[in-house]
Design a protein around this motif. Structure first.
Motif, PDB file in Angstrom:
ATOM      1  N   ASN A  51       0.857  -1.189   0.000  1.00 21.02           N
ATOM      2  CA  ASN A  51       0.000   0.000   0.000  1.00 21.02           C
ATOM      3  C   ASN A  51       0.888   1.232   0.000  1.00 21.02           C
ATOM      4  O   ASN A  51       1.791   1.341   0.837  1.00 21.02           O
ATOM      5  CB  ASN A  51      -0.861   0.025   1.262  1.00 21.02           C
ATOM      6  N   TRP A  52       0.599   2.132  -0.906  1.00 24.42           N
ATOM      7  CA  TRP A  52       1.412   3.342  -1.059  1.00 24.42           C
ATOM      8  C   TRP A  52       0.527   4.577  -0.976  1.00 24.42           C
ATOM      9  O   TRP A  52      -0.537   4.636  -1.612  1.00 24.42           O
ATOM     10  CB  TRP A  52       2.128   3.320  -2.414  1.00 24.42           C
ATOM     11  N   LYS A  53       0.977   5.555  -0.198  1.00 24.65           N
ATOM     12  CA  LYS A  53       0.236   6.817  -0.027  1.00 24.65           C
ATOM     13  C   LYS A  53       1.072   7.975  -0.529  1.00 24.65           C
ATOM     14  O   LYS A  53       2.271   8.054  -0.219  1.00 24.65           O
ATOM     15  CB  LYS A  53      -0.020   7.071   1.470  1.00 24.65           C
ATOM     16  N   ILE A  54       0.446   8.878  -1.261  1.00 26.50           N
ATOM     17  CA  ILE A  54       1.199  10.025  -1.780  1.00 26.50           C
ATOM     18  C   ILE A  54       1.805  10.818  -0.623  1.00 26.50           C
ATOM     19  O   ILE A  54       1.140  11.084   0.388  1.00 26.50           O
ATOM     20  CB  ILE A  54       0.309  10.920  -2.665  1.00 26.50           C
ATOM     21  N   ASP A  55       3.080  11.151  -0.782  1.00 24.43           N
ATOM     22  CA  ASP A  55       3.764  11.970   0.224  1.00 24.43           C
ATOM     23  C   ASP A  55       4.027  13.375  -0.314  1.00 24.43           C
ATOM     24  O   ASP A  55       3.780  14.357   0.368  1.00 24.43           O
ATOM     25  CB  ASP A  55       5.077  11.290   0.622  1.00 24.43           C
ATOM     26  N   ARG A  56       4.539  13.452  -1.550  1.00 25.03           N
ATOM     27  CA  ARG A  56       4.849  14.774  -2.117  1.00 25.03           C
ATOM     28  C   ARG A  56       4.962  14.693  -3.636  1.00 25.03           C
ATOM     29  O   ARG A  56       5.116  13.604  -4.207  1.00 25.03           O
ATOM     30  CB  ARG A  56       6.137  15.314  -1.506  1.00 25.03           C
ATOM     31  N   ASN A  57       4.875  15.853  -4.237  1.00 24.96           N
ATOM     32  CA  ASN A  57       4.962  15.975  -5.693  1.00 24.96           C
ATOM     33  C   ASN A  57       6.141  16.855  -6.061  1.00 24.96           C
ATOM     34  O   ASN A  57       6.514  17.739  -5.303  1.00 24.96           O
ATOM     35  CB  ASN A  57       3.705  16.676  -6.250  1.00 24.96           C
ATOM     36  N   ASP A  58       6.680  16.619  -7.240  1.00 18.53           N
ATOM     37  CA  ASP A  58       7.743  17.471  -7.746  1.00 18.53           C
ATOM     38  C   ASP A  58       7.374  17.893  -9.179  1.00 18.53           C
ATOM     39  O   ASP A  58       7.289  17.036 -10.067  1.00 18.53           O
ATOM     40  CB  ASP A  58       9.063  16.672  -7.713  1.00 18.53           C
ATOM     41  N   ASN A  59       7.115  19.162  -9.359  1.00 18.46           N
ATOM     42  CA  ASN A  59       6.783  19.738 -10.680  1.00 18.46           C
ATOM     43  C   ASN A  59       5.475  19.201 -11.270  1.00 18.46           C
ATOM     44  O   ASN A  59       5.244  19.296 -12.486  1.00 18.46           O
ATOM     45  CB  ASN A  59       7.930  19.513 -11.682  1.00 18.46           C
ATOM     46  N   TYR A  60       4.619  18.662 -10.426  1.00 17.69           N
ATOM     47  CA  TYR A  60       3.402  18.019 -10.926  1.00 17.69           C
ATOM     48  C   TYR A  60       2.409  19.035 -11.519  1.00 17.69           C
ATOM     49  O   TYR A  60       1.734  18.754 -12.501  1.00 17.69           O
ATOM     50  CB  TYR A  60       2.755  17.223  -9.795  1.00 17.69           C
ATOM     51  N   GLU A  61       2.382  20.229 -10.933  1.00 16.82           N
ATOM     52  CA  GLU A  61       1.457  21.237 -11.487  1.00 16.82           C
ATOM     53  C   GLU A  61       1.866  21.657 -12.899  1.00 16.82           C
ATOM     54  O   GLU A  61       1.014  21.806 -13.775  1.00 16.82           O
ATOM     55  CB  GLU A  61       1.367  22.449 -10.560  1.00 16.82           C
ATOM     56  N   LYS A  62       3.168  21.816 -13.116  1.00 16.24           N
ATOM     57  CA  LYS A  62       3.656  22.165 -14.461  1.00 16.24           C
ATOM     58  C   LYS A  62       3.326  21.049 -15.459  1.00 16.24           C
ATOM     59  O   LYS A  62       2.952  21.297 -16.601  1.00 16.24           O
ATOM     60  CB  LYS A  62       5.175  22.401 -14.447  1.00 16.24           C
TER      61      LYS A  62
END
Ligand code: MYR
Length: 131
Positions: free
Chosen positions: A5-16
């Motif tokens: 099971n994996w839970k999102i921790d953080r995003n990098d440049n995802y909005e772009k």
């Protein structure tokens, strides 16, 4: 192994990345905090993935090297496949609406699952922790 099971921790440049995908600002803001959870079960070359987020819950089955269809939360349809390259899952998908390619990888590094994305020259990552 990708299992678990994996839970999102953080995003990098995802909005772009989402902007390059043509997703509008309101949806990008929501999607940046989608609380994504994925459960991966691998059996040989077959994978069962449960995806749940603030947008939806769905289950996906795929076999390495076999083309399948997948719709993004905004309805954009993709067609493509995952392959294993060493310890890395590499996915090559094409958008059905414009034919353009989206590539993605998954790798487990330490206690994190790192999923990378590329579309039309823009790279992003989403980093998951076990949970
Ligand atoms: C899975 O293995 O979870 C199912 C197949 C995933 C296909 C590719 C995922 C690309 C997701 C891109 C998100 C873009 C949001 C703008």
């Amino acid at each position: 192994t990708f299992d678990g099971n994996w839970k999102i921790d953080r995003n990098d440049n995802y909005e772009k990345f989402m902007e390059q995908m043509g997703i509008n600002m309101v949806k990008r803001k929501l999607a940046a905090h989608d609380n994504l959870k994925i459960t991966i079960q691998q059996t040989g070359d077959k994978f069962h993935v449960k995806e749940s987020s603030s947008f939806r819950t769905l289950e996906i089955d795929f076999t390495l090297g076999v083309t399948f269809e997948y719709s993004l939360a905004d309805g954009t349809e993709l067609s493509g496949s995952w392959n294993m390259e060493g310890d890395m899952l590499k996915g090559i998908f094409n958008r059905k609406d414009n034919g353009k390619q989206l590539t993605t990888t998954r790798i487990v590094q330490g206690d994190e699952l790192i999923q990378s994305y590329n579309y039309e020259g823009v790279d992003a990552k989403r980093i998951f922790k076990r949970g």
